[in-house]
Design a protein around this motif. Structure first.
Motif, PDB file in Angstrom:
ATOM      1  N   LEU A 132      -2.874   7.641  17.145  1.00  0.00           N
ATOM      2  CA  LEU A 132      -3.717   8.907  17.620  1.00  0.00           C
ATOM      3  C   LEU A 132      -3.442  10.040  16.544  1.00  0.00           C
ATOM      4  O   LEU A 132      -3.834  11.244  17.048  1.00  0.00           O
ATOM      5  CB  LEU A 132      -2.617   9.223  18.883  1.00  0.00           C
ATOM      6  CG  LEU A 132      -2.698   8.059  20.047  1.00  0.00           C
ATOM      7  CD1 LEU A 132      -1.744   8.288  21.208  1.00  0.00           C
ATOM      8  CD2 LEU A 132      -4.130   7.816  20.363  1.00  0.00           C
ATOM      9  N   ARG A 133      -2.679  10.003  15.574  1.00  0.00           N
ATOM     10  CA  ARG A 133      -2.459  11.004  14.429  1.00  0.00           C
ATOM     11  C   ARG A 133      -3.437  10.373  13.039  1.00  0.00           C
ATOM     12  O   ARG A 133      -4.532  10.795  12.955  1.00  0.00           O
ATOM     13  CB  ARG A 133      -1.262  11.178  14.224  1.00  0.00           C
ATOM     14  CG  ARG A 133      -0.967  12.537  13.427  1.00  0.00           C
ATOM     15  CD  ARG A 133      -0.918  12.398  11.773  1.00  0.00           C
ATOM     16  NE  ARG A 133      -0.049  11.657  11.338  1.00  0.00           N
ATOM     17  CZ  ARG A 133      -0.264  11.305  10.054  1.00  0.00           C
ATOM     18  NH1 ARG A 133      -1.067  11.641   9.084  1.00  0.00           N
ATOM     19  NH2 ARG A 133       0.615  10.398   9.613  1.00  0.00           N
ATOM     20  N   ASP A 134      -2.550   9.545  12.281  1.00  0.00           N
ATOM     21  CA  ASP A 134      -3.257   8.852  11.105  1.00  0.00           C
ATOM     22  C   ASP A 134      -4.392   8.245  11.487  1.00  0.00           C
ATOM     23  O   ASP A 134      -5.668   8.231  10.604  1.00  0.00           O
ATOM     24  CB  ASP A 134      -2.348   8.322  10.346  1.00  0.00           C
ATOM     25  CG  ASP A 134      -2.567   8.276   8.741  1.00  0.00           C
ATOM     26  OD1 ASP A 134      -3.814   9.038   8.459  1.00  0.00           O
ATOM     27  OD2 ASP A 134      -1.706   8.174   8.391  1.00  0.00           O
ATOM     28  N   GLY A 135      -4.562   7.293  12.605  1.00  0.00           N
ATOM     29  CA  GLY A 135      -5.923   6.616  13.051  1.00  0.00           C
ATOM     30  C   GLY A 135      -7.020   7.664  13.177  1.00  0.00           C
ATOM     31  O   GLY A 135      -8.236   7.174  12.765  1.00  0.00           O
ATOM     32  N   TYR A 149      11.595  11.386   8.347  1.00  0.00           N
ATOM     33  CA  TYR A 149      10.886  11.934   7.228  1.00  0.00           C
ATOM     34  C   TYR A 149       9.906  11.011   6.604  1.00  0.00           C
ATOM     35  O   TYR A 149      10.272  10.262   6.255  1.00  0.00           O
ATOM     36  CB  TYR A 149      12.028  12.697   6.460  1.00  0.00           C
ATOM     37  CG  TYR A 149      11.384  13.074   5.050  1.00  0.00           C
ATOM     38  CD1 TYR A 149      10.828  14.317   5.011  1.00  0.00           C
ATOM     39  CD2 TYR A 149      11.514  12.621   3.802  1.00  0.00           C
ATOM     40  CE1 TYR A 149      10.252  14.861   3.876  1.00  0.00           C
ATOM     41  CE2 TYR A 149      10.998  13.063   2.615  1.00  0.00           C
ATOM     42  CZ  TYR A 149      10.170  14.385   2.604  1.00  0.00           C
ATOM     43  OH  TYR A 149       9.747  14.912   1.562  1.00  0.00           O
ATOM     44  N   ASP A 150       8.664  11.592   6.648  1.00  0.00           N
ATOM     45  CA  ASP A 150       7.628  10.660   5.814  1.00  0.00           C
ATOM     46  C   ASP A 150       7.478  11.437   4.319  1.00  0.00           C
ATOM     47  O   ASP A 150       7.205  12.384   3.997  1.00  0.00           O
ATOM     48  CB  ASP A 150       6.224  10.962   6.500  1.00  0.00           C
ATOM     49  CG  ASP A 150       5.879   9.913   7.627  1.00  0.00           C
ATOM     50  OD1 ASP A 150       6.812   9.149   7.892  1.00  0.00           O
ATOM     51  OD2 ASP A 150       4.663  10.232   8.183  1.00  0.00           O
ATOM     52  N   ALA A 151       8.128  10.419   3.390  1.00  0.00           N
ATOM     53  CA  ALA A 151       8.036  10.636   2.074  1.00  0.00           C
ATOM     54  C   ALA A 151       6.596  10.319   1.218  1.00  0.00           C
ATOM     55  O   ALA A 151       6.387   9.360   1.109  1.00  0.00           O
ATOM     56  CB  ALA A 151       9.378   9.901   1.084  1.00  0.00           C
ATOM     57  N   ASP A 209       2.935   4.742   1.120  1.00  0.00           N
ATOM     58  CA  ASP A 209       2.158   4.538   0.145  1.00  0.00           C
ATOM     59  C   ASP A 209       0.815   5.291   0.351  1.00  0.00           C
ATOM     60  O   ASP A 209      -0.036   4.535   0.721  1.00  0.00           O
ATOM     61  CB  ASP A 209       2.002   3.151  -0.093  1.00  0.00           C
ATOM     62  CG  ASP A 209       1.141   2.894  -1.267  1.00  0.00           C
ATOM     63  OD1 ASP A 209       1.125   3.470  -2.359  1.00  0.00           O
ATOM     64  OD2 ASP A 209       0.201   1.596  -1.372  1.00  0.00           O
ATOM     65  N   THR A 210       0.793   6.545   0.149  1.00  0.00           N
ATOM     66  CA  THR A 210       0.027   7.300   0.694  1.00  0.00           C
ATOM     67  C   THR A 210      -1.713   7.102   0.351  1.00  0.00           C
ATOM     68  O   THR A 210      -2.383   7.192   0.814  1.00  0.00           O
ATOM     69  CB  THR A 210       0.146   8.912   0.612  1.00  0.00           C
ATOM     70  OG1 THR A 210       1.458   9.196   1.069  1.00  0.00           O
ATOM     71  CG2 THR A 210      -0.854   9.931   1.015  1.00  0.00           C
ATOM     72  N   ASN A 211      -1.545   6.859  -1.089  1.00  0.00           N
ATOM     73  CA  ASN A 211      -2.989   6.280  -1.849  1.00  0.00           C
ATOM     74  C   ASN A 211      -3.475   4.987  -1.504  1.00  0.00           C
ATOM     75  O   ASN A 211      -4.403   4.658  -2.111  1.00  0.00           O
ATOM     76  CB  ASN A 211      -2.904   6.896  -3.345  1.00  0.00           C
ATOM     77  CG  ASN A 211      -2.922   8.458  -3.522  1.00  0.00           C
ATOM     78  OD1 ASN A 211      -2.816   9.149  -2.230  1.00  0.00           O
ATOM     79  ND2 ASN A 211      -3.117   9.019  -4.509  1.00  0.00           N
ATOM     80  N   ILE A 257       8.617   2.253   6.575  1.00  0.00           N
ATOM     81  CA  ILE A 257       7.376   2.002   5.924  1.00  0.00           C
ATOM     82  C   ILE A 257       6.030   2.358   6.420  1.00  0.00           C
ATOM     83  O   ILE A 257       5.756   2.206   7.490  1.00  0.00           O
ATOM     84  CB  ILE A 257       7.302   0.511   5.276  1.00  0.00           C
ATOM     85  CG1 ILE A 257       6.358   0.549   4.210  1.00  0.00           C
ATOM     86  CG2 ILE A 257       7.132  -0.407   6.371  1.00  0.00           C
ATOM     87  CD1 ILE A 257       6.758   0.696   2.964  1.00  0.00           C
ATOM     88  N   HIS A 258       5.281   3.351   5.520  1.00  0.00           N
ATOM     89  CA  HIS A 258       3.823   3.725   6.017  1.00  0.00           C
ATOM     90  C   HIS A 258       3.014   3.482   4.712  1.00  0.00           C
ATOM     91  O   HIS A 258       3.113   3.884   3.872  1.00  0.00           O
ATOM     92  CB  HIS A 258       3.989   5.239   6.089  1.00  0.00           C
ATOM     93  CG  HIS A 258       2.830   5.894   6.620  1.00  0.00           C
ATOM     94  ND1 HIS A 258       2.673   6.531   8.006  1.00  0.00           N
ATOM     95  CD2 HIS A 258       1.682   6.107   5.906  1.00  0.00           C
ATOM     96  CE1 HIS A 258       1.365   6.797   7.962  1.00  0.00           C
ATOM     97  NE2 HIS A 258       0.811   6.965   6.698  1.00  0.00           N
ATOM     98  N   THR A 259       2.156   2.500   5.053  1.00  0.00           N
ATOM     99  CA  THR A 259       1.196   2.172   4.056  1.00  0.00           C
ATOM    100  C   THR A 259      -0.512   2.460   4.294  1.00  0.00           C
ATOM    101  O   THR A 259      -0.721   2.373   5.386  1.00  0.00           O
ATOM    102  CB  THR A 259       1.337   0.611   3.564  1.00  0.00           C
ATOM    103  OG1 THR A 259       0.819  -0.335   4.666  1.00  0.00           O
ATOM    104  CG2 THR A 259       2.656   0.433   3.047  1.00  0.00           C
ATOM    105  N   HIS A 260      -0.888   2.697   3.145  1.00  0.00           N
ATOM    106  CA  HIS A 260      -2.585   2.761   3.459  1.00  0.00           C
ATOM    107  C   HIS A 260      -3.249   1.356   2.994  1.00  0.00           C
ATOM    108  O   HIS A 260      -2.768   0.744   1.981  1.00  0.00           O
ATOM    109  CB  HIS A 260      -3.101   3.985   2.866  1.00  0.00           C
ATOM    110  CG  HIS A 260      -2.781   5.210   3.804  1.00  0.00           C
ATOM    111  ND1 HIS A 260      -3.785   5.464   4.811  1.00  0.00           N
ATOM    112  CD2 HIS A 260      -1.832   5.716   4.267  1.00  0.00           C
ATOM    113  CE1 HIS A 260      -3.294   6.399   5.584  1.00  0.00           C
ATOM    114  NE2 HIS A 260      -2.209   6.588   5.570  1.00  0.00           N
ATOM    115  N   ASN A 261      -4.411   1.123   3.256  1.00  0.00           N
ATOM    116  CA  ASN A 261      -5.256  -0.006   2.765  1.00  0.00           C
ATOM    117  C   ASN A 261      -5.987  -0.005   1.470  1.00  0.00           C
ATOM    118  O   ASN A 261      -7.051  -0.849   1.442  1.00  0.00           O
ATOM    119  CB  ASN A 261      -5.836  -0.553   3.914  1.00  0.00           C
ATOM    120  CG  ASN A 261      -6.095  -1.975   3.769  1.00  0.00           C
ATOM    121  OD1 ASN A 261      -5.185  -2.851   3.260  1.00  0.00           O
ATOM    122  ND2 ASN A 261      -7.143  -2.657   4.547  1.00  0.00           N
TER     123      ASN A 261
HETATM  124  C1  LIG Z   1       2.309  10.841   5.831  1.00  0.00           C
HETATM  125  C2  LIG Z   1       1.104   9.961   5.861  1.00  0.00           C
HETATM  126  O1  LIG Z   1       0.337   9.764   6.620  1.00  0.00           O
HETATM  127  C3  LIG Z   1       1.087   9.293   4.425  1.00  0.00           C
HETATM  128  O2  LIG Z   1       1.909   9.390   3.386  1.00  0.00           O
HETATM  129  O3  LIG Z   1       0.015   8.673   4.295  1.00  0.00           O
END
Ligand SMILES: CC(=O)C(=O)O
Ligand SMILES: CC(=O)SCCNC(=O)CCNC(=O)[C@H](O)C(C)(C)COP(=O)(O)OP(=O)(O)OC[C@H]1O[C@@H](n2cnc3c(N)ncnc32)[C@H](O)[C@@H]1OP(=O)(O)O
Length: 527
Positions: free
Chosen positions: A11-14, A142-144, A177-179, A204-208
């Motif tokens: 509901l946020r990053d999606g 805290y999201d680093a 892993d924001t990028n 952990i918060h990762t992007h694809n």
């Molecule tokens: C916080 C966040 O959404 C990110 O670093 O990708």
């Protein structure tokens, strides 16, 4: 089994993904579904961003959730204001969420380029934003942001930012892993270094972007991370976030981590499709675990083996995630595909029956001419019935005519169809208009038949696809038409092929009608 907390940010990053947007009511419905699915934290939005997200936090307060906690998202304070004066931080507190998550800068490059402040000032931003929120919110995360890129560029500074968050007393520090470009093999060493100086629980918060978001999240869990962030169906900024529909079964079935119940896992496909539906997007049929093709077997060798033992070509039992095994029919089929389909359609067929080989040869010949039965199982069932002699001809065509007329250069063309059919010796002659020639023909055919078979009124046309087959003859090429029809109970696909698009469409329409009539007859016979 150790507990892994699931943090959903659909509901946020999606919603940062292209084409994804939810109404407030949709967000509330999705939150309920996530709660029922056992998700521990639901990030509802960024209240400092827009009125819709503020409305979500207000509305969700009135709802009763079983166990999920609602998290509000935002950033560290702006450089020139104290937290109590920062509008974004104030809206986070006003959201009255159960938890708050803010992101801050880890990468010195971002501090210089995006914030344009000193490294020391950034540490102050992180510390006093979190200290302020920690005193006012039940839980603070805290999201680093850009942790892995930041660590690789300047490990000493990246760790200092985490220490600032730790000193402020946060409940979990999430390595982002924001990028999305970090590779799985980089995780063990970097996380081990973090653990030398950070005792706060890690997430952990990762992007694809490197197509490794799920693998990276799994690697992080292997390194002892206790909170996993992700989204349903991997929705998210650019190439998306880590897909929880893949992470959940991996955690449960492969890593034996405690996260959701077996029963909740059995609703995973339902959850995935519910979110697609509210996002108004077609489900990805090739999506692991939950997609239509995830357990669909096409090659004859595979079909033969899974009938002997499903584990020969299935990594888990599909029922565990609410999916099921499917057998496809194509020119790659062998006898096993035909027999599996016959049993699915309740048709009696023996492997030694010469009809089996006849059907197989027929399919291979028809696929060579451009037919495709994968999306047209109803046409395939009719083909089998014809071969077995159980097909009934409900009507015969005496002829049709389709006229397309354009009277002015600017005007829309008018389509009209007339058709003559015979049903049990009676001749019916009808005409109908339509938004195009195929629609006019469909309307005329139904009008003629509904008198004899009133239940055809229930049939709706859901999808109509035309594909020019690659024969290199331009407008004289062969055309394949695939139609998806449905009634209240089910949907079915039919196919037609011809060099004439109207004829190809007619074949697919007739198969659709005959399939429905057979279905009704079989149901009546069962009663
Ligand atoms: C916080 C966040 O959404 C990110 O670093 O990708
Ligand atoms: C990695 C992530 O996914 S983070 C989440 C990203 N999501 C979004 O951006 C969606 C929601 N965002 C929004 O609605 C808007 O961007 C808002 C309301 C938050 C901010 O809007 P604006 O004030 O117009 O700023 P803008 O969108 O141009 O963003 C740049 C500002 O954010 C500031 N900023 C960026 N990151 C941070 C941070 N971690 N802490 C504090 N400020 C930050 C920049 O310094 C810049 O401020 P400045 O212009 O005063 O120098």
């Amino acid at each position: 089994m150790s507990l892994v907390k699931l943090y959903d940010t659909t509901l946020r990053d999606g919603t940062q993904g292209e084409d994804i947007s939810f109404l407030v009511e949709d967000k509330v419905r999705i939150a309920h579904m996530l709660d029922e699915s056992g998700i521990h934290y639901i990030e509802g939005g960024w209240p400092g961003s827009n009125p819709k997200d503020i409305a979500f936090f207000k509305d969700i307060k009135k709802e009763k959730l079983h166990q999920a906690k609602i998290a509000a998202f935002g950033s560290t304070r702006r450089a020139k204001v104290t937290p109590d004066k920062d509008q974004n931080i104030r809206t986070l507190v006003q959201s009255e969420a159960d938890a708050v998550t803010i992101f801050g800068k880890t990468w010195d490059f971002h501090v210089h380029e995006a914030l344009r402040i000193s490294l020391e000032e950034n540490l102050e931003l992180i510390y006093d934003s979190l200290e302020y929120l920690k005193a006012r919110m039940p839980e603070t995360f805290y999201d680093a942001e850009h942790f892995f890129d930041g660590y690789k560029a300047n490990p000493e500074y990246a760790l200092k930012t985490l220490q600032a968050a730790q000193q402020a007393g946060v409940d979990c520090i999430i390595l982002c892993d924001t990028n999305g470009g970090t590779m799985p093999y980089e995780f063990p060493k970097i996380i081990a270094e973090v653990k030398k100086v950070i005792t706060t629980p890690l997430g952990i918060h990762t992007h694809n972007d490197g197509d490794c978001a799920v693998a990276n999240s799994i690697m992080a869990v292997e390194q002892g991370i206790v909170q996993v962030q992700g989204t349903i169906n991997g929705f998210g900024e650019r190439c998306g976030n880590a897909n929880l529909c893949s992470i959940l079964p991996a955690l449960k079935l492969k890593m034996e981590k405690e996260c959701i119940s077996d029963e909740q896992l059995r609703h995973l496909r339902e959850l995935s499709r519910f979110v697609y539906e509210l996002a108004n997007l077609a489900p990805n049929k090739h999506q692991p675990y939950v997609g239509n093709s995830a357990f669909a077997h096409k090659g004859g060798v595979h079909v033969s083996a899974i009938q002997r033992h499903p584990e020969t070509y299935e990594h888990i039992r599909p029922e565990l995630v609410g999916n099921n095994t499917r057998v496809l029919v194509s020119d790659l089929s062998g006898r096993s595909n035909i027999l599996a389909k016959a049993s699915e359609f309740n048709l009696n067929l023996d492997s030694k029956d010469p009809v089996t080989l006849e059907i197989l040869d027929n399919i291979k010949d028809m696929e060579n001419r451009g037919y495709q039965f994968e999306g047209a199982e109803a046409s395939f069932e009719l083909l089998m019935r014809r071969a077995l002699g159980t097909h009934r001809k409900f009507f015969s065509l005496s002829g049709f005519r389709v006229i397309d007329e354009k009277r002015h250069e600017e005007g829309q063309p008018i389509s009209e169809a007339t058709i003559m059919v015979k049903v049990g010796g009676k001749v019916e002659h009808t005409a109908a208009e339509g938004t195009g020639p195929v629609n006019a023909l469909d309307n005329a055919l139904r009008k003629a038949l509904e008198k004899f078979y009133p239940r055809l009124k229930e049939v709706k046309l859901h999808d109509y696809k035309v594909r020019v087959l690659p024969a290199g003859q331009g407008t004289a090429s062969s055309i394949r038409v695939l139609i998806e029809s449905g009634d209240k109970e089910s949907r079915w696909g039919t196919v037609g092929v011809s060099s004439n698009v109207i004829e190809a469409s007619y074949q697919a329409l007739v198969d659709s009608i005959e399939y429905k009539l057979h279905k009704e007859e079989d149901a009546a016979a069962k009663k």
